[in-house]
Design a protein around this motif. Structure first.
Motif, PDB file in Angstrom:
ATOM      1  N   ILE A  19      -2.442 -11.440 -19.505  1.00  0.00           N
ATOM      2  CA  ILE A  19      -2.757 -12.116 -18.253  1.00  0.00           C
ATOM      3  C   ILE A  19      -4.104 -11.586 -17.785  1.00  0.00           C
ATOM      4  N   LEU A  20      -5.030 -12.493 -17.484  1.00  0.00           N
ATOM      5  CA  LEU A  20      -6.413 -12.123 -17.194  1.00  0.00           C
ATOM      6  C   LEU A  20      -6.757 -12.366 -15.740  1.00  0.00           C
ATOM      7  N   ASP A  21      -7.811 -11.672 -15.278  1.00  0.00           N
ATOM      8  CA  ASP A  21      -8.312 -11.930 -13.929  1.00  0.00           C
ATOM      9  C   ASP A  21      -9.464 -12.941 -13.991  1.00  0.00           C
ATOM     10  N   ARG A  22     -10.158 -13.160 -12.898  1.00  0.00           N
ATOM     11  CA  ARG A  22     -11.190 -14.198 -12.831  1.00  0.00           C
ATOM     12  C   ARG A  22     -12.381 -13.900 -13.737  1.00  0.00           C
ATOM     13  N   SER A  23     -12.608 -12.629 -14.048  1.00  0.00           N
ATOM     14  CA  SER A  23     -13.706 -12.286 -14.949  1.00  0.00           C
ATOM     15  C   SER A  23     -13.249 -12.188 -16.399  1.00  0.00           C
ATOM     16  N   GLN A  24     -12.042 -12.680 -16.676  1.00  0.00           N
ATOM     17  CA  GLN A  24     -11.453 -12.700 -18.014  1.00  0.00           C
ATOM     18  C   GLN A  24     -11.217 -11.304 -18.568  1.00  0.00           C
ATOM     19  N   GLN A  25     -10.949 -10.349 -17.689  1.00  0.00           N
ATOM     20  CA  GLN A  25     -10.565  -9.008 -18.115  1.00  0.00           C
ATOM     21  C   GLN A  25      -9.046  -8.878 -18.059  1.00  0.00           C
ATOM     22  N   LEU A  26      -8.508  -8.098 -18.977  1.00  0.00           N
ATOM     23  CA  LEU A  26      -7.072  -7.917 -19.064  1.00  0.00           C
ATOM     24  C   LEU A  26      -6.542  -7.240 -17.808  1.00  0.00           C
ATOM     25  N   LEU A  27      -5.523  -7.846 -17.199  1.00  0.00           N
ATOM     26  CA  LEU A  27      -4.948  -7.310 -15.975  1.00  0.00           C
ATOM     27  C   LEU A  27      -3.482  -6.933 -16.152  1.00  0.00           C
ATOM     28  N   ARG A 185     -10.354 -22.024 -11.477  1.00  0.00           N
ATOM     29  CA  ARG A 185     -11.164 -21.027 -10.785  1.00  0.00           C
ATOM     30  C   ARG A 185     -11.767 -21.619  -9.511  1.00  0.00           C
ATOM     31  N   GLU A 186     -12.248 -22.856  -9.603  1.00  0.00           N
ATOM     32  CA  GLU A 186     -12.840 -23.513  -8.436  1.00  0.00           C
ATOM     33  C   GLU A 186     -11.807 -23.726  -7.331  1.00  0.00           C
ATOM     34  N   LEU A 187     -10.538 -23.886  -7.718  1.00  0.00           N
ATOM     35  CA  LEU A 187      -9.480 -24.085  -6.728  1.00  0.00           C
ATOM     36  C   LEU A 187      -9.005 -22.767  -6.109  1.00  0.00           C
ATOM     37  N   GLY A 188      -9.454 -21.636  -6.670  1.00  0.00           N
ATOM     38  CA  GLY A 188      -9.081 -20.352  -6.099  1.00  0.00           C
ATOM     39  C   GLY A 188      -8.040 -19.572  -6.873  1.00  0.00           C
TER      40      GLY A 188
END
Length: 424
Positions: A19-27, A185-188
């Protein structure tokens, strides 16, 4: 009669999806727990067996420790939600995903509030619509996972508008394309999960540059116990890598008092095992910065898993674990580089057994012991217990319990590698 707890602990199959965050880093990881015997006739209470499977994963397999800094998302059905065993899970390490089959009635809302008061985080899973019955539950959950697959853009917007006032974080699941990711991403949306992040389109057409090729070649030479002169030749073609090697060997951390002035001296003083680990760190480092990418994290986990499993095989060759590690890493190079495995192998000659395991056509049986180990590693990532169980008889010495322990160890190792690489 076999006790459900025994069945759960011995035949637990563990899968995981990033599962990734907005910067595509593993969260985080979604952890997929499956009990190989859950539907067998000798298990009288499937709910108890399922609960035992999950709790045993965090106690006996130390999955909580293996997750490292990443939270584990766990699917929860209604029966498990009301089970006392759920409270044995480490609340700081898990996110409880309420399956879409759970009706949000008064009892469920009360139970969710109780778990929240005890410090648990909860998510709604596979959301495709939210009617008025979810009003109170939406004020309690931390994450809402929206299933993009059956929804139109307008339907996704409707769900977002419904969730936004509650403060819950939005997770887009089953993201299959760059367009879907950017739209969300644009939707938040803050979190993302899906096959898109494991496909070559992320870095389409990228080629192995000289430094990456050198790292792979040096790692392979070390695994083959090549002569120091061969290692020197590769280093000589990489001035930047050579300078870093000399700095590393001269560092106080290495405990070396004599100044190193030659490649041969540096390789000898550093030692091959430590040199191999350093190369692995460089291989997994994200050249753009910001830590380790999910695919690199998966490559690290798969390579280590295959190495651990190879070590369990009876009658194995002495170099099999090392070859298994490299096979696991290289199996994800096509996705990492957007390049066919045949082209990668042409740039980096490997032993025939490794090449055969890697070059098998999609869906075809992978030949040899390395091929079977790779198939097992790939299948375990999907959490399909029947498919995993079908592969075990071909790998004498690997039991379900041994597989589970190796998965937990591999996750822990990959997390450590990721932290070290991110601090370079």
């Amino acid at each position: 009669m076999t006790d459900p707890a025994d069945a759960g602990s011995s035949e637990l199959f563990l899968g995981r999806q990033p599962i990734l965050d907005r910067s595509q880093q593993l969260l985080a990881y979604e952890l997929l727990f499956r009990n190989g015997r859950q539907n067998a006739a000798n298990v009288e209470d499937p709910v108890q067996a399922t609960a035992t499977v999950v709790t045993n994963a965090f106690s006996e397999l130390a999955v909580g420790d293996a997750l490292g800094p990443y939270r584990g998302f766990i699917n929860v059905d209604r029966d498990f939600l009301f089970s006392d065993m759920i409270e044995l899970l480490p609340k700081d390490a898990v996110m409880l995903e309420l399956l879409e089959t759970i009706t949000p009635d008064e009892a469920v809302v009360a139970r969710v509030r109780e778990l929240k008061d005890k410090g648990f985080q909860l998510a709604l899973d596979d959301v495709v619509g939210l009617d008025d019955d979810y009003d109170e539950l939406l004020t309690l959950v931390d994450v809402v996972k929206v299933d993009l697959q059956p929804l139109s853009p307008d339907q996704v917007r409707t769900i977002v508008d419904r969730v936004r006032p509650t403060g819950a974080r939005l997770l887009a699941e089953k993201v299959d394309s760059k367009e879907q990711m950017e739209f969300c991403r644009e939707l938040g949306f803050e979190l993302f999960q899906g096959y898109y992040f494991a496909r070559p389109t992320i870095i389409a057409g990228r080629k192995l540059d000289h430094s990456q090729l050198a790292l792979l070649r040096l790692t392979q030479l070390l695994l083959e116990d090549a002569e120091t002169a061969e290692l020197e030749q590769v280093f000589k073609g990489q001035p930047g890598l050579t300078v870093n090697l000399l700095r590393l060997t001269n560092s106080v951390a290495c405990g070396v008092r004599t100044r190193i002035t030659s490649l041969r001296h540096a390789i000898t003083m550093l030692g091959r095992r430590q040199l191999q680990r350093w190369l692995q760190l460089l291989l997994f480092a994200n050249p753009q910065g910001g830590g380790v990418t999910p695919l690199l994290q998966l490559a690290a986990t798969r390579g280590r898993l295959m190495e651990l499993l190879a070590d369990k095989l009876r009658g194995r060759a002495a170099d099999l674990p090392d070859q298994a590690f490299m096979t696991g890493i290289m199996s994800l190079m096509p996705a990492l580089l957007g390049q066919a495995i045949e082209d990668i192998l042409a740039q980096l000659p490997v032993p025939p057994a490794m090449a055969q395991a890697l070059a098998a056509a999609p869906g075809a049986e992978r030949p040899g012991t390395l091929g079977r180990l790779l198939a097992l590693a790939e299948t375990s990532e999907g959490g399909d217990p029947a498919a995993v169980a079908a592969l075990l008889p071909g790998l004498y010495g690997i039991t379900p319990a041994g597989l589970n322990a190796a998965i937990a160890q591999a996750l822990a190792w990959a997390n450590e590698i990721g932290r070290d690489a991110g601090n370079d």
